[in-house]
Design an enzyme around this catalytic site. Structure first.
Site, short mmCIF file in Angstrom:
data_model
loop_
_atom_site.label_atom_id
_atom_site.label_comp_id
_atom_site.label_asym_id
_atom_site.label_seq_id
_atom_site.Cartn_x
_atom_site.Cartn_y
_atom_site.Cartn_z
N SER A 120 -70.44 123.80 16.47
CA SER A 120 -69.12 123.93 17.10
C SER A 120 -68.42 122.60 17.24
CB SER A 120 -69.25 124.60 18.46
OG SER A 120 -70.27 124.02 19.23
N HIS A 141 -67.91 128.63 11.38
CA HIS A 141 -67.93 128.54 12.85
C HIS A 141 -67.41 129.83 13.47
CE1 HIS A 141 -66.31 126.72 16.79
NE2 HIS A 141 -67.57 127.06 16.93
N GLU A 153 -64.00 130.02 11.47
CA GLU A 153 -63.43 128.83 10.83
C GLU A 153 -64.33 128.45 9.66
OE1 GLU A 153 -61.44 126.63 14.75
OE2 GLU A 153 -63.52 126.22 14.26
N ASN A 191 -61.82 124.54 18.93
CA ASN A 191 -62.49 123.73 19.97
C ASN A 191 -61.77 122.42 20.25
OD1 ASN A 191 -64.43 125.52 20.71
ND2 ASN A 191 -66.04 124.68 19.43
N1 3HC Z 1 -72.72 140.97 21.26
C1 3HC Z 1 -72.50 142.17 20.75
N2 3HC Z 1 -71.78 143.11 21.37
C2 3HC Z 1 -71.27 142.80 22.57
C3 3HC Z 1 -71.47 141.55 23.16
C4 3HC Z 1 -72.23 140.61 22.45
N3 3HC Z 1 -72.47 139.40 22.94
N4 3HC Z 1 -70.88 141.55 24.35
C5 3HC Z 1 -70.31 142.76 24.52
N5 3HC Z 1 -70.57 143.51 23.44
C6 3HC Z 1 -70.17 144.87 23.18
C7 3HC Z 1 -70.69 145.73 24.29
O1 3HC Z 1 -71.33 146.87 23.75
C8 3HC Z 1 -69.45 146.07 25.06
O2 3HC Z 1 -69.41 147.36 25.56
P1 3HC Z 1 -70.31 147.85 26.82
O3 3HC Z 1 -70.12 146.81 27.92
O4 3HC Z 1 -69.70 149.15 27.12
O5 3HC Z 1 -71.71 147.92 26.34
C9 3HC Z 1 -68.37 145.99 23.99
O6 3HC Z 1 -68.77 144.94 23.14
C10 3HC Z 1 -67.00 145.69 24.51
O7 3HC Z 1 -67.10 144.72 25.50
P2 3HC Z 1 -66.00 144.61 26.60
O8 3HC Z 1 -65.59 145.95 27.06
O9 3HC Z 1 -66.45 143.62 27.60
O10 3HC Z 1 -64.79 144.09 25.73
P3 3HC Z 1 -63.45 143.50 26.23
O11 3HC Z 1 -62.38 144.37 25.70
O12 3HC Z 1 -63.49 143.25 27.67
O13 3HC Z 1 -63.37 142.11 25.45
C11 3HC Z 1 -63.97 139.90 24.88
C12 3HC Z 1 -64.42 141.20 25.54
C13 3HC Z 1 -63.61 140.16 23.42
C14 3HC Z 1 -65.16 138.96 24.96
C15 3HC Z 1 -62.71 139.36 25.63
O14 3HC Z 1 -62.98 139.28 27.00
C16 3HC Z 1 -62.31 138.00 25.11
O15 3HC Z 1 -61.63 137.87 24.13
N6 3HC Z 1 -62.75 136.91 25.84
C17 3HC Z 1 -62.51 135.55 25.42
C18 3HC Z 1 -63.71 135.06 24.63
C19 3HC Z 1 -63.50 133.71 24.02
O16 3HC Z 1 -62.51 133.03 24.23
N7 3HC Z 1 -64.49 133.29 23.24
C20 3HC Z 1 -64.47 132.00 22.60
C21 3HC Z 1 -65.36 131.08 23.34
S1 3HC Z 1 -65.36 129.45 22.64
C22 3HC Z 1 -66.50 129.51 21.43
O17 3HC Z 1 -67.18 130.49 21.23
C23 3HC Z 1 -66.65 128.28 20.62
C24 3HC Z 1 -68.08 127.82 20.57
O18 3HC Z 1 -68.13 126.79 19.61
C25 3HC Z 1 -68.60 127.30 21.89
#
Ligand code: 3HC
Length: 285
Positions: A120, A141, A153, A191
């Site tokens: 990342s 990524h 990415e 990031n």
């Molecule tokens: N893996 C697989 N499936 C998953 C999961 C995971 N880790 N987490 C959840 N799910 C599945 C589950 O089955 C869940 O349903 P359930 O709770 O009924 O079992 C289903 O996905 C849907 O989950 P949600 O109902 O919680 O979905 P939302 O509509 O609330 O959306 C989200 C969740 C897409 C994570 C949204 O909240 C979002 O966009 N959040 C922002 C996340 C973000 O910004 N990420 C980037 C972080 S930075 C990064 O990653 C960079 C790195 O380099 C550090």
């Protein structure tokens, strides 16, 4: 462009397991490598759980779930990656272990296999420099949670070949993602913007004397974020975020990129977010 029939995913933490889940759901034979079979089995269990939830919610049939689960082979033996067309590395976010792994992959894998890193914030070029064929190394990524976040990415390092970049791009599409191409600059695209912004959010907690819950409410309700910053850092992992911002700080030297003291203290106290059961908030492990 290389044809991808079999993929290896090395490191089955939150990111690696999510990437392996995407691969098997896309119909690709996948070898998941962990340090021990026990850790591998734990990741396999998490993947099976998320696929079961999809069946329960009607977005996957039981037969599709069984077929996806059967496509994943868990191993602790790196030589099982030898016949993979693409290997995606998602191990600890430290340069030397990644370089050592790429050197091992170069010894084990076919010379035409594409080697991708999910780093990342480290330099893909620095990882690629560990091997004598850096042209086949590319960044792929993904974002956490990988099965849900649309973006990947595709990072062109100094010596990446067009073929490696386009293979990564095409494979991102095959996983149902929205890939973008970018160069190997610190933090790539998202990031570079998101990490300093999250650091600002954490500093605002003390500056404005606001609770994590209220800060999250503010950013969801006032800036349209799908998740509040504290919830997001808990999801990413406090340790992962601190390491990523340290890596960016060492390359760009911007004060905003220095890890916020509050996060360092949480990391040192073992409050790592969701994975440890407690970060800004508490979770069922
Ligand atoms: N893996 C697989 N499936 C998953 C999961 C995971 N880790 N987490 C959840 N799910 C599945 C589950 O089955 C869940 O349903 P359930 O709770 O009924 O079992 C289903 O996905 C849907 O989950 P949600 O109902 O919680 O979905 P939302 O509509 O609330 O959306 C989200 C969740 C897409 C994570 C949204 O909240 C979002 O966009 N959040 C922002 C996340 C973000 O910004 N990420 C980037 C972080 S930075 C990064 O990653 C960079 C790195 O380099 C550090």
């Amino acid at each position: 462009m290389a044809e991808i029939r079999k993929v290896g995913v090395v490191g089955l933490g939150a990111m690696g397991a999510g990437i392996a889940q995407l691969c098997v759901e896309a119909g690709v034979e996948t070898v998941g490598r962990e340090v021990t079979l026990e850790l591998g089995a734990r990741a396999q269990g998490r993947i099976a759980h998320f696929l079961t939830r999809k069946v329960e919610k009607g977005t996957l049939t039981q037969a599709e779930r069984e077929a996806a689960v059967a496509r994943l082979v868990i191993t602790a033996d790196p030589s099982d990656l030898a016949d993979c067309d693409l290997v995606i590395e998602a191990i600890v976010e430290e340069l030397e272990p990644k370089r050592a792994l790429f050197a091992e992959l170069e010894r084990l894998c076919r010379p035409d296999a594409v080697l991708a890193t999910n780093t990342s914030a480290l330099s893909v070029s620095a990882i690629a420099a560990a091997i004598s064929s850096p042209e086949r190394v590319v960044g792929m990524h993904f974002f956490n949670p990988a099965p849900l976040m649309p973006l990947v990415e595709i990072v062109r390092a100094e010596k990446s070949s067009d073929e490696a970049v386009e293979t990564g791009f095409a494979f991102g599409l095959r996983l149902g993602k929205t890939p973008i191409r970018c160069h190997d600059t610190p933090g790539f695209v998202v990031n570079r913007v998101l990490i300093p912004l999250l650091n600002d959010c954490i500093r605002v907690l003390d500056e404005a004397n606001v609770t994590p819950a209220d800060l999250d409410t503010a950013m969801r309700g006032g800036a349209g974020w799908p998740m509040g910053p504290c919830e997001l850092v808990d999801l990413v992992g406090i340790d992962v975020h601190v390491r990523a911002t340290e890596a960016l700080h060492s390359q760009l030297h911007e004060p905003r990129l220095a890890p916020p003291e509050r996060l360092v203290a949480m990391r040192d106290a073992g409050l790592l977010g969701r994975k440890s059961g407690r970060g800004f908030f508490t979770y069922d492990k």
